[in-house]
Design a protein around this motif. Structure first.
Motif, PDB file in Angstrom:
ATOM      1  N   ALA A 178       0.742  -0.770   0.230  1.00 52.28           N
ATOM      2  CA  ALA A 178       0.272  -0.328  -0.080  1.00 52.28           C
ATOM      3  C   ALA A 178       0.862   1.257  -0.550  1.00 52.28           C
ATOM      4  O   ALA A 178       0.265   1.824  -0.704  1.00 52.28           O
ATOM      5  CB  ALA A 178      -0.596  -0.227   1.158  1.00 52.28           C
ATOM      6  N   ILE A 179       1.483   1.048   0.497  1.00 47.94           N
ATOM      7  CA  ILE A 179       2.498   2.009   0.489  1.00 47.94           C
ATOM      8  C   ILE A 179       3.806   2.551  -0.249  1.00 47.94           C
ATOM      9  O   ILE A 179       3.658   3.292  -1.341  1.00 47.94           O
ATOM     10  CB  ILE A 179       4.264   2.212   2.035  1.00 47.94           C
ATOM     11  CG1 ILE A 179       3.210   2.394   3.016  1.00 47.94           C
ATOM     12  CG2 ILE A 179       5.512   3.211   1.134  1.00 47.94           C
ATOM     13  CD1 ILE A 179       4.176   1.876   4.487  1.00 47.94           C
ATOM     14  N   CYS A 180       4.107   1.269  -0.977  1.00 44.05           N
ATOM     15  CA  CYS A 180       4.087   1.328  -2.485  1.00 44.05           C
ATOM     16  C   CYS A 180       3.478   1.736  -3.603  1.00 44.05           C
ATOM     17  O   CYS A 180       3.681   2.727  -4.218  1.00 44.05           O
ATOM     18  CB  CYS A 180       4.457   0.006  -2.902  1.00 44.05           C
ATOM     19  SG  CYS A 180       6.014  -0.745  -3.319  1.00 44.05           S
ATOM     20  N   ILE A 181       2.359   1.757  -3.372  1.00 44.83           N
ATOM     21  CA  ILE A 181       1.249   2.467  -4.706  1.00 44.83           C
ATOM     22  C   ILE A 181       0.365   3.588  -4.345  1.00 44.83           C
ATOM     23  O   ILE A 181       0.359   4.744  -4.831  1.00 44.83           O
ATOM     24  CB  ILE A 181       0.228   0.902  -4.358  1.00 44.83           C
ATOM     25  CG1 ILE A 181       0.535   0.094  -5.400  1.00 44.83           C
ATOM     26  CG2 ILE A 181      -1.397   2.213  -5.331  1.00 44.83           C
ATOM     27  CD1 ILE A 181      -0.085  -1.138  -4.806  1.00 44.83           C
ATOM     28  N   ASN A 182       0.778   3.929  -2.989  1.00 43.04           N
ATOM     29  CA  ASN A 182       0.075   5.258  -2.401  1.00 43.04           C
ATOM     30  C   ASN A 182       1.131   6.208  -2.028  1.00 43.04           C
ATOM     31  O   ASN A 182       1.252   7.422  -1.887  1.00 43.04           O
ATOM     32  CB  ASN A 182      -0.861   5.231  -1.035  1.00 43.04           C
ATOM     33  CG  ASN A 182      -2.225   4.447  -2.252  1.00 43.04           C
ATOM     34  OD1 ASN A 182      -2.697   4.832  -3.701  1.00 43.04           O
ATOM     35  ND2 ASN A 182      -3.002   3.627  -1.660  1.00 43.04           N
ATOM     36  N   GLY A 183       2.532   6.187  -1.774  1.00 34.54           N
ATOM     37  CA  GLY A 183       3.764   6.595  -1.123  1.00 34.54           C
ATOM     38  C   GLY A 183       2.978   7.196   0.224  1.00 34.54           C
ATOM     39  O   GLY A 183       2.722   6.982   1.007  1.00 34.54           O
ATOM     40  N   MET A 184       3.632   8.000   1.052  1.00 33.83           N
ATOM     41  CA  MET A 184       4.560   8.870   2.224  1.00 33.83           C
ATOM     42  C   MET A 184       4.189  10.231   1.884  1.00 33.83           C
ATOM     43  O   MET A 184       5.160  10.203   1.453  1.00 33.83           O
ATOM     44  CB  MET A 184       4.541   7.880   3.001  1.00 33.83           C
ATOM     45  CG  MET A 184       4.971   6.828   2.924  1.00 33.83           C
ATOM     46  SD  MET A 184       6.535   6.379   3.895  1.00 33.83           S
ATOM     47  CE  MET A 184       5.395   5.220   6.010  1.00 33.83           C
ATOM     48  N   THR A 185       3.919  10.602   2.869  1.00 30.15           N
ATOM     49  CA  THR A 185       3.799  12.519   3.332  1.00 30.15           C
ATOM     50  C   THR A 185       5.159  12.106   3.728  1.00 30.15           C
ATOM     51  O   THR A 185       6.016  11.511   4.379  1.00 30.15           O
ATOM     52  CB  THR A 185       2.625  13.271   3.954  1.00 30.15           C
ATOM     53  OG1 THR A 185       3.262  11.996   5.650  1.00 30.15           O
ATOM     54  CG2 THR A 185       1.317  12.795   3.811  1.00 30.15           C
ATOM     55  N   ASP A 186       5.667  13.816   3.286  1.00 23.10           N
ATOM     56  CA  ASP A 186       6.935  13.888   4.363  1.00 23.10           C
ATOM     57  C   ASP A 186       7.147  13.512   5.454  1.00 23.10           C
ATOM     58  O   ASP A 186       8.071  13.275   6.167  1.00 23.10           O
ATOM     59  CB  ASP A 186       7.751  15.067   3.834  1.00 23.10           C
ATOM     60  CG  ASP A 186       7.650  15.657   2.891  1.00 23.10           C
ATOM     61  OD1 ASP A 186       8.024  14.842   1.261  1.00 23.10           O
ATOM     62  OD2 ASP A 186       8.329  17.028   2.526  1.00 23.10           O
ATOM     63  N   GLU A 187       5.628  13.470   5.943  1.00 27.86           N
ATOM     64  CA  GLU A 187       5.934  13.753   8.144  1.00 27.86           C
ATOM     65  C   GLU A 187       5.579  11.816   8.429  1.00 27.86           C
ATOM     66  O   GLU A 187       6.328  12.026   9.283  1.00 27.86           O
ATOM     67  CB  GLU A 187       4.990  14.256   8.626  1.00 27.86           C
ATOM     68  CG  GLU A 187       4.798  15.562   8.762  1.00 27.86           C
ATOM     69  CD  GLU A 187       5.667  16.435   8.935  1.00 27.86           C
ATOM     70  OE1 GLU A 187       5.868  15.822  10.327  1.00 27.86           O
ATOM     71  OE2 GLU A 187       6.098  17.432   8.356  1.00 27.86           O
ATOM     72  N   GLU A 188       5.325  11.025   7.243  1.00 28.40           N
ATOM     73  CA  GLU A 188       5.438  10.123   7.351  1.00 28.40           C
ATOM     74  C   GLU A 188       6.500   9.578   7.272  1.00 28.40           C
ATOM     75  O   GLU A 188       6.797   8.377   7.898  1.00 28.40           O
ATOM     76  CB  GLU A 188       4.432   9.242   6.440  1.00 28.40           C
ATOM     77  CG  GLU A 188       3.047   8.963   7.196  1.00 28.40           C
ATOM     78  CD  GLU A 188       1.618   9.024   5.630  1.00 28.40           C
ATOM     79  OE1 GLU A 188       1.757   8.040   6.070  1.00 28.40           O
ATOM     80  OE2 GLU A 188       1.547   9.230   4.403  1.00 28.40           O
TER      81      GLU A 188
END
Ligand code: URA
Length: 408
Positions: free
Chosen positions: A43-53
């Motif tokens: 899910a991280i791979c597909i949707n990415g992460m915010t800088d804070e995450e």
């Protein structure tokens, strides 16, 4: 809670520090199963992460193990990391150059998984060379010769070790947020004052486009800012292999040729000089022109090669004992023309098939096998000329010469 977190990321929502901490530390503690972590990673791979995450994840990674402190060692300690590529033996060359110029280098390197060995596998092809130095031995050696290249201790970001192993078998390695947290947590926990990252782009690299590399570069610099560590990046080409040699012993021998100043004007030498210049400029706080001149002097005076020999000697290695297979196979050109392309990915696959890399942690590397290119991009060849020499053990793996060399 576990399912809520997975669903939140699946929907592209931001996870809090608390949620990431619960999930990732839960995985280390055995409360989160492999399949649940795999699902979150995808899910991280597909949707990415915010800088804070990403900042939160980097902190969680760093806090999973020891943070080394080399503040007793005088001088600015500059570390370097490459995101990995075919024929990448740059650490073996630039670490002694930079150390010989007076910038302390403490480099903790990893093993390769995939096409070829990592720096540590390459160094292990030197009989007797120790890659398991204790913190005390590292500090003593840096005080003595300004240089150490050793393996990452088990206590350095243990979370990265387990997560990377899972990413490797779940198609989640090339996620930019995950690469940024993985690399930067190890570099920051490794105690460097400044960090240089060589981000590779091309068919033999994790990242395929310059846009992705730029994104990773920006993120790594931002993570450095959070920890008050200067980070510089270089984006370099990995569509062609670096230099002539692919395979562990062969790469050590090629590194020695570069350190002796015998290899010039190829992509390996150019990249090594660029990286070393950047590190010297960071470590001595001088401009790049001055740093470049120091790098050239270090090679031309023999100081870099002597520094390399000092390190090998202190870490128990016998450089005369490096050995390559006697059994060779020559790949010859079936046409005349100019070499337009040499495909890094295809050479990586071939070197893996020869036994120079490993697909799973349990595989054994054969240090003596590999590929030596007899020609590089831009060279003209005649029909029948040798394009590359394979150093083999046993059968020659199947390969298609036209997939590797484009000649016209
Ligand atoms: N190298 C690392 O150490 N981690 C990654 O995630 C990718 C390359």
């Amino acid at each position: 809670m576990i399912l809520d977190i997975i669903n939140k990321k699946r929907l592209g929502e931001e996870l809090s520090y608390k949620e990431l901490d619960y999930f990732f530390n839960g995985y280390l503690d055995g409360k989160v199963a492999d399949y649940q972590m795999s699902s979150l990673l995808m899910a991280i791979c597909i949707n990415g992460m915010t800088d804070e995450e990403i900042f939160a994840l980097t902190k969680i990674f760093i806090d999973s193990g020891d943070v080394l402190d080399f503040s007793d060692i005088p001088g600015i300690k500059v570390d370097k990391h490459s995101t990995g590529g075919i024929g990448d033996k740059t650490t073996l060359i630039i670490a002694p150059i930079v150390a010989s110029i007076g910038v302390p280098v403490i480099k903790m390197s990893g093993r390769g998984l995939g096409y070829t060995g990592g720096t540590i596998d390459k160094l292990e092809s030197i009989p007797g060379f120790r890659i398991d130095l204790s913190d005390e031995e590292i500090i003593n050696q840096v005080h003595k010769i300004n240089l150490v290249v050793t393996g990452q201790t088990a206590e350095l970001v243990p979370m990265d070790k387990v997560i990377y192993a899972l990413r490797d078998v779940t198609g989640t390695v090339s996620s930019i947020p995950l690469i940024a947290s993985s690399v930067m947590s190890k570099k920051i926990a490794g105690g460097a004052d400044k960090i240089l990252i060589d981000i590779k782009v091309g068919n033999g690299a994790l990242l395929q486009t310059k846009a992705e590399a730029k994104k990773l570069s920006e993120l790594m610099i931002k993570i450095g800012e959070v920890y008050h560590v200067e980070v510089r990046t270089i984006i370099s080409d990995m569509n062609v292999p670096l230099g002539y040699a692919i395979g562990n012993s062969l790469e050590v021998l090629e590194a020695i040729e570069v350190l002796k100043g015998r290899e010039k004007d190829n992509n390996l030498v150019e990249l090594c000089y660029e990286l070393a210049t950047e590190m010297v400029s960071m470590g001595k706080e001088i401009n790049k022109g001055e740093a470049y001149n120091l790098v050239l002097d270090s090679i031309n005076s023999g100081a870099a090669y002597n520094k390399f020999l000092e390190m090998i000697g202190l870490q128990g290695g016998d450089i005369q004992g490096v050995c390559i297979s006697d059994d060779t196979y020559k790949i010859k050109s079936s046409v005349s023309g100019t070499i337009k392309k040499i495909n890094a990915l295809e050479l990586g696959k071939l070197s893996l098939a020869l036994g120079a890399g490993k697909l799973s942690k349990e595989d054994e590397i054969d240090y003596t096998v590999g590929i030596k290119l007899n020609k590089l991009v831009g060279d003209t060849v005649k029909k029948g000329d040798v394009l590359a020499t394979l150093y083999i053990k046993g059968d020659i793996p199947e390969f298609n010469i036209d997939d590797i060399f484009k000649i016209n």
